[in-house]
Design an enzyme around this catalytic site. Structure first.
Site, PDB file in Angstrom:
ATOM      1  N   GLU A 310       0.824  -1.218   0.000  1.00 43.66           N
ATOM      2  CA  GLU A 310       0.000   0.000   0.000  1.00 43.66           C
ATOM      3  C   GLU A 310       0.852   1.261   0.000  1.00 43.66           C
ATOM      4  O   GLU A 310       0.662   2.157   0.807  1.00 43.66           O
ATOM      5  CB  GLU A 310      -0.917   0.025   1.223  1.00 43.66           C
ATOM      6  CG  GLU A 310      -1.830  -1.173   1.343  1.00 43.66           C
ATOM      7  CD  GLU A 310      -2.882  -1.002   2.422  1.00 43.66           C
ATOM      8  OE1 GLU A 310      -2.495  -0.772   3.578  1.00 43.66           O
ATOM      9  OE2 GLU A 310      -4.072  -1.085   2.086  1.00 43.66           O
ATOM     10  N   CYS A 394     -10.982   1.390   6.600  1.00 44.72           N
ATOM     11  CA  CYS A 394     -10.386   2.678   6.990  1.00 44.72           C
ATOM     12  C   CYS A 394     -10.956   3.837   6.169  1.00 44.72           C
ATOM     13  O   CYS A 394     -11.170   4.928   6.690  1.00 44.72           O
ATOM     14  CB  CYS A 394      -8.874   2.625   6.833  1.00 44.72           C
ATOM     15  SG  CYS A 394      -8.311   1.979   5.242  1.00 44.72           S
TER      16      CYS A 394
HETATM   17 ZN   LIG Z   1      -8.194   3.645   3.736  1.00 49.32          ZN
END
Ligand SMILES: [Zn+2]
Length: 621
Positions: A310, A394
């Site tokens: 990520e 998130c």
């Molecule tokens: Zn996120």
């Protein structure tokens, strides 16, 4: 130092952003709440209260989703109160108060399933990350006049400092966030010890021995995540880059590792550099910012180009189809840009803030605020669509708190100056009594009117950001001195009296953007921008896919007669399309079949409104 104008001083937010806020208050927040309840995230807190054990499921950082939701709800209730949201907030508040341990600790995975793991695996566990989001929620509520959670916030910091700090155990969280929350708590309470704790965490990052690396010395005893699934472990060694722990921040030059971690950390470090007037830290942040914005950021303001870890890869490695560009990373970049502006007021970070906000962040949410992208590719071949929620959720509550607090990013003030980053339709009262009303259709149109009402003559500066994309800007304020230009702002230093209206007009024309030739994916391609908005071409059918089109740029790009669903102008450009053909996969000397067409472009943030589609930002030209 400029800071956000408290939401309570606003009477209204309308127009482009007001529409998002209304949707959030009437649909998005309750949609998210149902997900939080339905996936057991609230239940974990109730189970802690009931003394249960072994009942935590899902990701270890799931508590943070409840906190971010509560923060968003607190902001939203100020201008768009919704009794259903209010009732859900009460459940959340009571669950949080009830679940916090006597010593201030709160992390439901450990409280329910693994009490022996408390503070043992900082690199993976996210305990302080979650407490950071908890503190931000407590502050948001406090700012809205509900101080019930402030003791929860301060107790949670007491819990941290009982173990960690100068002269005690060295350690912070593998995922930064607590640092930003501690600076906010310092700003909210005036207690310097919170900022000093964050300063200490920032100074410890990257030092050796690293408290994170030490946890890997005996990974089977210390790490809750197995080594083969650890992003912090590569080729049999600790990989500190993933969490910006490879060297002290003051020695860092490039942006590496996990993108959300990086941008949260540097947003906090920016406040630290400002607070301590720390030039080596500021210089390092400037180097990292330059590397990010000049070699590692998408034209949409998306950051972190790969899903592998990520995060960041190499300079100019910005693939379109597989772009990761996580919604949270865009939000984190907006936070960093905002803090950078607050510490050193200039329009440079605000240009980046605007790019991210109107493009790569808003693409992460549907217009009704109930569907979300986790990653935001710049090309699609009908392989992705927004989702109602994620296992790792998130992004949805993060974008909710950003939308509900968007005024924090648009207007800021100190005791001398009101700064307008971009014209947002709203009205508010400054602490000096000046009333400000902004009428604006930005970003869809470039004209705005700013009316300032003063009951008594009041000297104050109004600083309007001149966007980096604007070629022509006109400002008209009858009876005023000519504007002075300062750090990219047009500044009106006036004694305000009665009602005065300033007209601001950014001339908007479709503009073509080329990428640096080192961005191999964009060679022979252009992107189109109108105002702050990046456009794309989209089609639900493969036959009409923008991938088949080549733009003909001998004529100007025209504004289309149709508006996009979000009220933006559509753009039209001539193109040649390679048509479908019968025949084999490969064929010698077959002439391709082309046709002329007019390609319609829409704002990138609005793509995917009807589900999976073919889409491209960088068009062949
Ligand atoms: Zn996120």
């Amino acid at each position: 130092m400029p800071s956000a104008i408290p939401l309570k001083q606003f009477d209204s937010v309308g127009g482009f952003w007001g529409a998002y806020q209304t949707e959030l208050a009437t649909k998005g927040l309750m949609h998210q709440w149902q997900q939080i309840v339905g996936t057991g995230r609230l239940q974990h807190f109730l189970d802690v209260i009931d003394g249960k054990s072994g009942t935590h499921t899902g990701y270890r950082f799931n508590d943070s989703d409840l906190y971010k939701w509560l923060e968003a709800a607190a902001y939203s209730q100020v201008l768009n109160p919704n009794p259903e949201v209010k009732a859900a907030m009460e459940l959340a508040i009571n669950a949080i108060i009830g679940a916090q341990a006597e010593d201030g600790y709160l992390f439901t995975l450990i409280q329910l399933n693994k009490p022996e793991w408390k503070w043992r695996n900082l690199v993976h566990m996210h305990e302080m990350y979650c407490l950071g989001h908890l503190i931000e929620a407590c502050i948001a509520l406090n700012q809205m006049g509900d101080s019930r959670l402030m003791p929860v916030a301060t107790k949670s910091v007491d819990c941290i400092t009982a173990t960690f700090g100068p002269g005690k155990r060295v350690g912070s969280c593998g995922h930064p966030e607590i640092e930003l929350a501690l600076y906010r708590l310092w700003q909210e309470t005036g207690q310097k010890r919170y900022a000093e704790l964050a300063d200490w965490m920032i100074d410890c990052r990257g030092q050796r021995p690293s408290p994170f690396e030490t946890e890997f010395e005996n990974p089977t005893d210390n790490c809750i995540v197995s080594l083969d699934r650890c992003c912090e472990w590569k080729d049999g060694k600790y990989y500190g880059e993933y969490l910006q722990d490879d060297k002290p921040i003051r020695d860092q030059d490039t942006i590496v590792g996990h993108s959300v971690r990086a941008a949260y950390l540097y947003a906090a470090a920016q406040l630290s550099a400002g607070r301590r007037k720390d030039k080596p830290l500021q210089d390092a942040l400037d180097r990292i910012w330059t590397n990010l914005t000049e070699a590692r950021m998408y034209v949409t303001g998306g950051i972190g180009s790969t899903g592998d870890g990520e995060g960041f890869t190499a300079d100019y490695d910005l693939p379109n189809l597989n772009a990761y560009a996580e919604t949270c990373a865009g939000i984190a970049l907006a936070m960093w840009a905002r803090r950078s502006f607050e510490v050193n007021p200039s329009t440079d970070p605000l240009d980046v803030l605007e790019r991210a906000l109107f493009n790569g962040i808003l693409s992460g949410v549907s217009r009704d605020t109930t569907r979300y992208f986790y990653d935001n590719p710049l090309e699609s071949r009908a392989n992705t669509e927004r989702q109602p929620w994620f296992g790792c959720a998130c992004c949805p509550p993060n974008i909710a708190r950003l939308l509900a607090s968007i005024t924090d990013y648009a207007v800021q003030a100190d005791d001398k100056t009101l700064y307008l980053a971009f014209p947002i339709e709203c009205s508010f009262t400054l602490t000096n009594g000046l009333k400000v009303k902004i009428k604006s259709q930005y970003p869809n149109r470039g004209k705005a009117e700013i009316t300032i009402t003063a009951k008594q003559p009041t000297r104050f500066r109004l600083a309007l950001r001149i966007p980096d994309w604007a070629e022509e800007v006109t400002t008209t304020l009858p009876g005023a001195q000519p504007a002075e230009y300062e750090e990219g702002f047009a500044v009106f230093d006036e004694v305000w009296e009665g009602d005065r209206t300033l007209t601001l007009e950014f001339e908007m024309e479709p503009r073509l953007i080329s990428a640096h030739p080192k961005v191999l994916d964009n060679l022979g391609r252009v992107a189109v921008q109108y105002g702050p908005t990046i456009y794309c071409a989209e089609s639900s059918s493969e036959a009409n896919a923008p991938q088949r089109a080549t733009l003909e740029l001998n004529e100007d790009i025209q504004l289309g007669a149709q508006k996009s669903p979000g009220g933006a102008p559509t753009l039209q450009v001539n193109a040649i399309r390679q048509n479908d053909a019968d025949g084999p996969l490969y064929e010698y000397e077959q002439e391709a079949n082309y046709s002329q067409e007019t390609l319609t472009l829409i704002p990138y943030r609005e793509w995917n409104a009807s589900g999976k589609s073919y889409m491209q930002v960088w068009l062949r030209a």
